[in-house]
Scaffold this motif. Sequence first.
Motif, PDB file in Angstrom:
ATOM      1  N   HIS A   1       5.246  10.070  -2.648  1.00 19.16           N
ATOM      2  CA  HIS A   1       4.902   9.179  -1.541  1.00 19.16           C
ATOM      3  C   HIS A   1       6.039   9.066  -0.555  1.00 19.16           C
ATOM      4  CE1 HIS A   1       1.458   7.184  -3.886  1.00 19.16           C
ATOM      5  NE2 HIS A   1       0.969   7.875  -2.874  1.00 19.16           N
TER       6      HIS A   1
ATOM      7  N   ASP B   1       0.844  -1.192   0.000  1.00 16.71           N
ATOM      8  CA  ASP B   1       0.000   0.000   0.000  1.00 16.71           C
ATOM      9  C   ASP B   1       0.887   1.253   0.000  1.00 16.71           C
ATOM     10  OD1 ASP B   1      -1.690   2.081   0.538  1.00 16.71           O
ATOM     11  OD2 ASP B   1      -2.929   0.936   1.950  1.00 16.71           O
TER      12      ASP B   1
ATOM     13  N   LYS C   1       6.147  12.230   1.429  1.00 18.04           N
ATOM     14  CA  LYS C   1       5.006  12.348   2.339  1.00 18.04           C
ATOM     15  C   LYS C   1       5.165  11.410   3.530  1.00 18.04           C
ATOM     16  CE  LYS C   1       1.104  14.067   1.920  1.00 18.04           C
ATOM     17  NZ  LYS C   1       0.601  15.248   2.655  1.00 18.04           N
ATOM     18  N   LEU C   2       5.583  10.167   3.238  1.00 15.25           N
ATOM     19  CA  LEU C   2       5.654   9.177   4.306  1.00 15.25           C
ATOM     20  C   LEU C   2       6.760   9.497   5.295  1.00 15.25           C
ATOM     21  CD1 LEU C   2       4.918   5.885   2.424  1.00 15.25           C
ATOM     22  CD2 LEU C   2       3.664   6.825   4.343  1.00 15.25           C
TER      23      LEU C   2
ATOM     24  N   LYS D   1       0.303   4.189   0.509  1.00 16.46           N
ATOM     25  CA  LYS D   1       0.025   5.201   1.519  1.00 16.46           C
ATOM     26  C   LYS D   1       0.611   4.824   2.878  1.00 16.46           C
ATOM     27  CE  LYS D   1      -2.467   7.717  -1.199  1.00 16.46           C
ATOM     28  NZ  LYS D   1      -1.839   8.932  -1.743  1.00 16.46           N
TER      29      LYS D   1
ATOM     30  N   ALA E   1       2.246   8.032   7.704  1.00 16.51           N
ATOM     31  CA  ALA E   1       1.043   7.422   7.144  1.00 16.51           C
ATOM     32  C   ALA E   1      -0.191   7.973   7.839  1.00 16.51           C
ATOM     33  CB  ALA E   1       1.104   5.915   7.319  1.00 16.51           C
ATOM     34  N   ASN E   2      -1.210   8.286   7.064  1.00 19.27           N
ATOM     35  CA  ASN E   2      -2.450   8.772   7.629  1.00 19.27           C
ATOM     36  C   ASN E   2      -3.341   7.598   8.022  1.00 19.27           C
ATOM     37  OD1 ASN E   2      -3.042  11.722   7.788  1.00 19.27           O
ATOM     38  ND2 ASN E   2      -1.994  11.575   5.807  1.00 19.27           N
TER      39      ASN E   2
END
Lengths: 217, 162, 474, 346
Positions: free
Chosen positions: C391, C371, C394-395, C373, C400-401
Motif C-alpha cells: 500500500h 482507509d 502504491k500510494l 487505499k 489513491a485511485n
Amino acid sequence: MSWFADLLGPFRGFAVTLRQVTRPRVTIKYPDEKRVKPDRFHGRHVLNRNLDGTEKCIGCELCAGVCPAKCIYVRGADNPPDNPVSEGERYGFVYEINMLRCIFCALCVEACPTEAITMTHLFEMSTTNRDDAIYTKDDLLVEPDGTPNHPQPDSKLIDLNELKIGDGWMRATSPSGRAAYAGVVQWTPSARTGALPAERGQSGQVNDEDSGEETDG
Amino acid sequence: MNELIATLVEPFDAAEVELRSYASSETTYHAITIPVSDWVGFALHAHEIGFDTFIDLFAVDHFTEAPRFEVTLNLLSMTAKERILVSTRVPYDGATVPTITDVFQGANFYEREAYDLLGVDFPGHPDLTRILMPDDWVGHPLRKDYDIGEVPVEFKAGSADL
Amino acid sequence: MSDAPENMEAGEPNGDLETVQPEQTVEEARRTQHEIWVSGTEERMPFAHATDEGSQELLPSDLDPALDIQRGVAVDDDYVVPERVIDDERQIINMGPQHPSTHGVLRLHLELEGETVVRVKPIIGYLHTGMEKTAETLSYSQGSTNVTRMDYLAPFHNELAFSLATEQLLGLEVPARASAIRILMTELNRVSSHLLSTATMGMDIGALSMMIYGWREREICLDFFEKTTGLRMNHNYIRVGGVAADLPDGWEEDVVVLIKKVNDGVDEYEEILNENPIFLDRTLGVGVLTPAEVKQYGVTGPVARASGVDWDLRKAAPYCGVDQYQFDVPLGKHGDSFDRYKVRIDEIRQSLRIAEQIVATIPSGDYRSTDAKVTPPPRARINESMEALIHHFKLFTEGANVPPGTAYQSVEGPRGEIGAYIVSKGGARPWRLRWRAPSFAAVQALPAMMTDSLIADVIAALASTDPVLGDVDR
Amino acid sequence: MSFFIEAGIRVVFAFVFLMVTVLLLVWVERKFISDLQNRIGPDRAGPFGILQTLADGVKSFFKEGIIPARADVVLFIGAPVLAMLTALLTFLVIPIGAPIEINGVSYSLAAMDLNIGLLYVLAMSSIGVYAITLAGWASGSKYPLIGSVRASAQMISYEAAMGLALIPVVMFTGSLSLVAIVEAQQGTFGGVIPAWNIVLLPSFVIFLIAGFAETNRPPFDLAEAEQEIVGGYHTEYSGMKFALFFLAEYINVFNIAAITTVLFLGGWSGPVFGPTVLQWFLPVFWFLAKTWLIILFFVWVRASLPRMRYDHLMAFGWKKLIPVSLVWIILVAVALGFREFGAPWA
C-alpha cells in the motif's frame, strides 16, 4: 466624559504608534541572529546513515516517484555482497536533487520507507550558478560519523549546525493519522541525530519503549 | 427533488437532474443537464425564479466522449440556499454555446476564460478575447489534445550514461 | 476564429482619433490599431501608443461595448454618469502590472479625465501558470501541493476544497479530529489572510505603520503554521482523508497565546484607523458595490458581506462540522471600502472565537482516514506487514485511485467561495480540475467599484477588495 | 572685500551645516519611524546605522543617470537643481542662534539677516513649486505629470494658508525680519511663561499643517503618493538627480521646522548662563532642540496618519484653513487695536 473620548478619537492613532517605542522589536538582525525554527521545519534534505555507518537509502525511488516537482533523480544499484553499502539488497547509486525545482513539500520524506531522506533546518542555499543548485549524493549524504556535508560549507550565511537537527516532519507524519501510533517511535536511529523520541501525541505521553535510549538532541 | 428545482426544470423537458451532496456535510446541490438549445432560456428562467447569484462558468473537455465539450454554469439561490450546476454538452465541430452575459454580467470573464483555455465559442459575447493567455497564443491549453510540454529537469548524472 | 460579434457596430467617429476609422467593427479596430508581434517570428511591430496591449487595449468608448456592460447594473439612483468629454482629451494610464499597490501583477487600464477615472479595464493573466492543467498531471496525493499555491494567502482553504472534493468522489468519511484540525487551520488562515489584507489596505491608503502592525500579528499565525506544517506558506498539510500530521506538542498554549495577541493587535488597528478622519474620508462611500452587482458578478466572501449580502458557506453549506461552533457572520451596510475593512476586522474576531472553541472541544482519535487505499500505513507497519508495504508503495508512486464521477465542493475562503470541481474518469489523477477562484470574480467587479471615482479611490477600492493574483490567474 | 570673505564663510558654513543636518535627519527619521513600528531600522552602516544615509548618497552618486526618451532634457536636469537651490536659499535667512559679539562687532547667526526675511521664505517656497511642476512635466510620462499637477495645486493652495497664518505673527511682532521676530519673543509673560508667539495658537497650528503640505510630507504627500501614482513627480528620476530631490525635500523639512521654531517657539531663546563660549552655544542648542522636536513630530505624524485624498486636501485648505486664518487675523487685529489704542468706548 464620553464627548471627550470622542474628541480624542481621531488622535488615538498617535498614542498607538508612540506606545510601540517601548515594545520589543519584531524584526531581527538576520544573518547575525537567527530565528529558532520549529521541529517540523522543511529545510535542506540530507541522506542519513545508520548508526553502523551503512547508508539508509535502498534506492527504491519512491521519493523520485512521489515528487510533484520531479526534482529527485535516483538510480539504484545492487549491493556488493562483500561490502554492502546499505542494509537492503540495493542502494542509491546516484542520488541527486535539483534544489531549483524543489518545493519543499516533504512528500519524499513521507514516502521514504527507511527514513533515509529527511529534512534539516538549513535553508540558506543560494548559489551563483545553476549547477551548484543540483545537489549530488556527495552533498546530501552524511559522513559515517553523522557529520552532514554541504556544497558551500564556507558561506558566511550558513550555520552548518542547522544541518545536524531536523527529522521533525518524518516523526510527525509517521503515525499517518492513527491515534494508536501517536507517541510510538517507528524509526531506526540515524548516525546524524541518534535516536529520536516520538512526539508527545494526543495522550500527552511519549512512548519510549521502542526508542531504547534517551536522545541527546 | 424539491419544489424549487421542480419549478426550475419544469419548462425544460429534456433536463436531467442529479442530486449530489457535499463531502462531510448534509448540504446538497443539484447537477442539471440541459441541451444547448435551452442554455440561455434556462439561465433566464433560473435567474427569474431566484437563482440570481452567478458563481462560476467553465468548460470541460471530455475528449473521448461524443459531445466533447461540457459547459457548466454554477448558480446560487441565496434565499433558498440552493446551488445548481447546469451543464450542457457541445460537440467539437461547432463548440459554440450562446452567451449568457445578458443574463449574468459576471459571465463575461468566465466565458472569456472558457474560450481562451478550451476554445469554446460564445456568440454574442461583447468582448470574446483571450484573457489569461497572451493574445498571440496558438491553441487552447486546457484541451486534452493540447500537448503538455515538458522541461527537462537538469541533473548532473542525468545525461551521463553511468 | 473570428469572434467579432455581428451586432456590435462601431459608433460614429468621435473627434480625429489617430488610426481608428469609422465603420469599423471592434475586431477590425483592434487589428488596425494595434499591430502586435506574432510569436515565432522575429518581427515586432511598433505599438501605436505606449499603452497598447493588443486586444486587451482599452478602446475609445464608442468602440468598446464590453466595458459599458461591465459598468454595473441596478445601481443606485444617485449614480450619475458624467457627460463625457471627447475622447481626445482622455488620458489612459496603466496601473500595473508593475505598480506599488496592484497586489501583484494586476493591470488596470484607467481612462482619466484629470484625476477622475472614467473607465476601468482590468487586464489579467500575468501570473497564469496553468495550474488547472498541471493538476491533471498530478495524482490526488500530490494535488494539494499544487492547489495550495493558487491563492497563496489562503493555502489551507485551497487544500481543504481540493481534499473535500476528492473525498466527495471517494465517499470518504473523515475522522472528527481531522475535521476539527482542518477548521482550526483554515480559520487561523482566514485570520492571517485578513490581517495581511488589513495591513496592505493601510499601506495603500498611506498608513505606513498599519502595514507593519498587520504583518506583525500575521507573523504569529505563520509561526504557528510553521510549527504545525513545517512551512509558512503552501503547506500541503490538509490531505485527502484528513491532515498530514497531528497538531504539534503544546499547540493549545500556542493557539491561546495567538488568540490573545491577535485580538490585542486588532484592537490597535481599530484604534489607529476606525476614527481617523483621513482614513474615514478615504474609505467611506468609496468603491461601492451594490448587492445586485455582488450577485451579478459572483463576488463572494467579505466583499459581498460588506454589501449586506448575508452569505457565508460556513453557515449555508457547512463543511467539516463548522456549524457546530458558535460564530456570527459580520455584515456591512453600504458595500464601501470601509465596510469591507470592518467586515474583515470582525471576521478576524469571529475566526479567533472558533479557534477558541476548537481548543476547548477538539476530540481525540485518528486524524486521517484509516482507509488503506487512501492513507499510507503508519511507518511502523511498513516493516511488519507486506500488505502495508505494498500500500505504501502504491500510494506514493501511483496515488489513491478515485472512482469516476464529478464533484463540486466549495469552502468559504478569506476572499469568498473557493470551489473545486473535479471530473474523474477513474485512476489516480483528476481528468479535469476546475478551480472557482473568488478573486477572479472580484477583479471582474472592479470597474463597477471604480468608475467615476478618483485615482486615490481606485487604490482604496482595490485594496479593500483584496484580490490575490495567484488566485485570479491560477 | 571683507564682505565677500564673510559672506563666503557664512555660505560655506550654512551648506556644511545643512548637509550634516540632512544626513542626520534622514537617519533620525528612519530610526524613529522604525521605533514607532516595532522595527530595528537601519543598523548596518556604522554604529546604529548612522552612516546609512551617507551610503545611500554615495550609491546614488555612482548610479547611472537615466533620462527617459521623451523627457525634456534641460528641464529634466534643471528641476532637481532648482529644487535643491530653493531649499538651500531658504535656509540662509534662518537665525540658528543669538548674535555673537566678537571684538565689539555683532555677528548674526543667520547667513544673512534680510529685513524682509519672511517674504523671502515665502518667495523661495513658491519657486520651489516650479521645481516639482517642471520635474513632472519634463519627465514626459504620465504619472509624473499627475504628480506635478497635484503638487502645484496643493502647494499654491497651502501657500495661501501659510501666508495668512503668518500675518498675525507679523502684526504681533511688527517685523518681517526673522531675527527681529525672535528678538521680539524674548522675555516672559508675567515672569513664568516664555513670551513665545505660540500664544497665537491657531496661527501655529495652521502654519504647521501648511508646512506639512509645503514640504510634501505625509499625510499630504500627494505629489509623490507612492501607492497611487508610483512616485509622482520623481517617478522617472534616478541616481544623483533623485538624490537632489531627496535632499531638497529633507532640507525643506528642516527649514519648515526651523522657521516654525523661529516664528512660534521663540527661536534661540532659552536660559543662557556660564562662560562666554557657552553663552554663544546655548542659544544654538535651544534652537536646535526645538527644531528637532518639531522634526520628530513630523516623523510621528508620518507614522500615524494615512494619506489624504486630493479633493479632500484642497477642500481642507480652501474651506477650513483659509477661512479660519482670515477670522483669526481679524481677531488678532482687533486685539492689537485694543492694546494699542484702548477700547474705543473708553
